[in-house]
Design a protein around this motif. Structure first.
Motif, PDB file in Angstrom:
ATOM      1  N   ILE A   5       0.850  -1.191   0.000  1.00 34.26           N
ATOM      2  CA  ILE A   5       0.000   0.000   0.000  1.00 34.26           C
ATOM      3  C   ILE A   5       0.887   1.242   0.000  1.00 34.26           C
ATOM      4  O   ILE A   5       1.587   1.525   0.980  1.00 34.26           O
ATOM      5  CB  ILE A   5      -0.933   0.037   1.223  1.00 34.26           C
ATOM      6  N   TRP A   6       0.872   1.961  -1.127  1.00 35.54           N
ATOM      7  CA  TRP A   6       1.574   3.238  -1.190  1.00 35.54           C
ATOM      8  C   TRP A   6       0.646   4.318  -0.650  1.00 35.54           C
ATOM      9  O   TRP A   6      -0.504   4.429  -1.080  1.00 35.54           O
ATOM     10  CB  TRP A   6       1.962   3.556  -2.633  1.00 35.54           C
ATOM     11  N   ARG A  39       4.120   1.228   1.973  1.00 27.41           N
ATOM     12  CA  ARG A  39       5.158   1.826   1.149  1.00 27.41           C
ATOM     13  C   ARG A  39       5.008   3.349   1.169  1.00 27.41           C
ATOM     14  O   ARG A  39       3.897   3.870   1.248  1.00 27.41           O
ATOM     15  CB  ARG A  39       5.074   1.302  -0.288  1.00 27.41           C
ATOM     16  N   SER A  40       6.114   4.041   1.065  1.00 29.88           N
ATOM     17  CA  SER A  40       6.131   5.501   1.211  1.00 29.88           C
ATOM     18  C   SER A  40       5.813   6.218  -0.096  1.00 29.88           C
ATOM     19  O   SER A  40       6.184   5.763  -1.186  1.00 29.88           O
ATOM     20  CB  SER A  40       7.506   5.959   1.701  1.00 29.88           C
ATOM     21  N   TYR A  41       5.150   7.360   0.057  1.00 30.64           N
ATOM     22  CA  TYR A  41       4.849   8.246  -1.065  1.00 30.64           C
ATOM     23  C   TYR A  41       4.652   9.644  -0.500  1.00 30.64           C
ATOM     24  O   TYR A  41       4.122   9.791   0.603  1.00 30.64           O
ATOM     25  CB  TYR A  41       3.583   7.789  -1.783  1.00 30.64           C
ATOM     26  N   PHE A 183      -3.073   0.481  -3.947  1.00 31.32           N
ATOM     27  CA  PHE A 183      -2.918  -0.864  -3.409  1.00 31.32           C
ATOM     28  C   PHE A 183      -2.475  -1.810  -4.527  1.00 31.32           C
ATOM     29  O   PHE A 183      -3.072  -1.828  -5.611  1.00 31.32           O
ATOM     30  CB  PHE A 183      -4.240  -1.377  -2.835  1.00 31.32           C
ATOM     31  N   VAL A 184      -1.438  -2.605  -4.273  1.00 30.99           N
ATOM     32  CA  VAL A 184      -0.970  -3.595  -5.239  1.00 30.99           C
ATOM     33  C   VAL A 184      -1.060  -4.969  -4.578  1.00 30.99           C
ATOM     34  O   VAL A 184      -0.423  -5.222  -3.551  1.00 30.99           O
ATOM     35  CB  VAL A 184       0.476  -3.322  -5.692  1.00 30.99           C
ATOM     36  N   LEU A 185      -1.859  -5.835  -5.178  1.00 31.85           N
ATOM     37  CA  LEU A 185      -2.094  -7.172  -4.622  1.00 31.85           C
ATOM     38  C   LEU A 185      -1.301  -8.200  -5.409  1.00 31.85           C
ATOM     39  O   LEU A 185      -1.471  -8.341  -6.622  1.00 31.85           O
ATOM     40  CB  LEU A 185      -3.581  -7.533  -4.663  1.00 31.85           C
ATOM     41  N   TYR A 189      -2.370  -7.012  -9.246  1.00 30.09           N
ATOM     42  CA  TYR A 189      -3.585  -6.210  -9.333  1.00 30.09           C
ATOM     43  C   TYR A 189      -3.381  -4.871  -8.626  1.00 30.09           C
ATOM     44  O   TYR A 189      -2.851  -4.829  -7.512  1.00 30.09           O
ATOM     45  CB  TYR A 189      -4.770  -6.945  -8.714  1.00 30.09           C
ATOM     46  N   GLY A 190      -3.811  -3.797  -9.257  1.00 28.23           N
ATOM     47  CA  GLY A 190      -3.722  -2.482  -8.651  1.00 28.23           C
ATOM     48  C   GLY A 190      -5.103  -1.914  -8.369  1.00 28.23           C
ATOM     49  O   GLY A 190      -6.016  -2.033  -9.181  1.00 28.23           O
ATOM     50  N   VAL A 191      -5.243  -1.293  -7.212  1.00 31.22           N
ATOM     51  CA  VAL A 191      -6.481  -0.609  -6.835  1.00 31.22           C
ATOM     52  C   VAL A 191      -6.107   0.808  -6.450  1.00 31.22           C
ATOM     53  O   VAL A 191      -5.344   1.030  -5.514  1.00 31.22           O
ATOM     54  CB  VAL A 191      -7.192  -1.310  -5.655  1.00 31.22           C
TER      55      VAL A 191
END
Length: 239
Positions: A5-6, A39-41, A183-185, A189-191
């Motif tokens: 999760i960024w 994850r940082s952003y 979100f990257v699963l 998969y990206g959300v």
């Protein structure tokens, strides 16, 4: 299964997205086998450690919106956050650079308390009007989660985790991430955004199915004709 999760600490939708994802994960049958990595952003890496002015002033200047428009946006987001059990107070938000907070998060992740510190930082910023650029605030948040105060102070002073934060931001750019939360699963998969809980549920279920495909076992040789073996199940057309 891994979920990355960024997000940024200074992002109101990131806190809302965290809550909605957590609801989906709590009801997911395989939740104990899901590894969540923060994850940082940074939405605005140009901010100084301490910004003079309110959140309203900052967004009026940054977005070029009127004060009335920003105030209306605050009211809408505050209402949506309240539906998720969050008590936003934009009037008390301290505008500050979030980089040091991300450094603390990487230390916390290395010590196994990343989620606790992520939650505490978001709450401190949006609900309690604390300065996430203040090193004393960061040390207190970290120690409340079980981290060592001296280690926090040393790592923040020497920027021990700077490269890790930069690596996360670089990875986000390479994935084409231009907004958070993201979100990257299972690296597949990206959300994007603080989607409804139901969408996160669907994403978890789909990613799980594809990473854990059903394997059909072949019948053991019994001397029974294959056609007969195929009839020991019921279907739409009968049994």
């Amino acid at each position: 299964m891994k979920v990355e999760i960024w997000s940024d600490i200074a992002c109101p939708w990131c806190y809302i997205g965290k809550r909605r994802f957590e609801k989906a994960l709590a009801a997911f049958p395989h939740r104990d086998e899901v590894e969540v990595q923060w994850r940082s952003y940074q939405l605005d890496p140009t901010l100084p450690d301490h910004h003079d002015g309110t959140e309203l002033d900052y967004l009026v200047d940054r977005k070029g919106m009127s004060r009335a428009q920003v105030s209306q946006m605050f009211d809408q987001v505050t209402s949506i956050a309240a539906d998720e059990g969050l008590r936003y107070d934009f009037g008390s938000v301290v505008v500050a650079n979030s980089f040091a907070g991300h450094e603390l998060l990487h230390l916390a992740k290395a010590r196994g308390v990343g989620d606790e510190v992520k939650e505490a930082l978001l709450s401190a910023h949006f609900e309690h009007g604390e300065d996430i650029g203040d090193r004393e605030v960061l040390v207190r948040i970290g120690t409340q989660a079980g981290l060592d105060a001296d280690e926090i102070a040393r790592d923040l002073a020497t920027h021990t985790w700077r490269d890790a934060v930069v690596a996360d931001i670089t990875a986000a750019n390479s994935l084409g991430i231009r907004g958070v939360p993201f979100f990257v699963l299972d690296e597949k998969y990206g959300v994007s955004g603080a989607q409804p809980t139901e969408l996160f549920t669907q994403a978890l279920e789909q990613a799980w199915r594809e990473s854990h495909p059903l394997v059909m076992l072949q019948p053991v040789a019994t001397g029974i004709a294959t056609d007969a073996a195929d009839t020991v199940a019921c279907g739409p057309d009968g049994c």
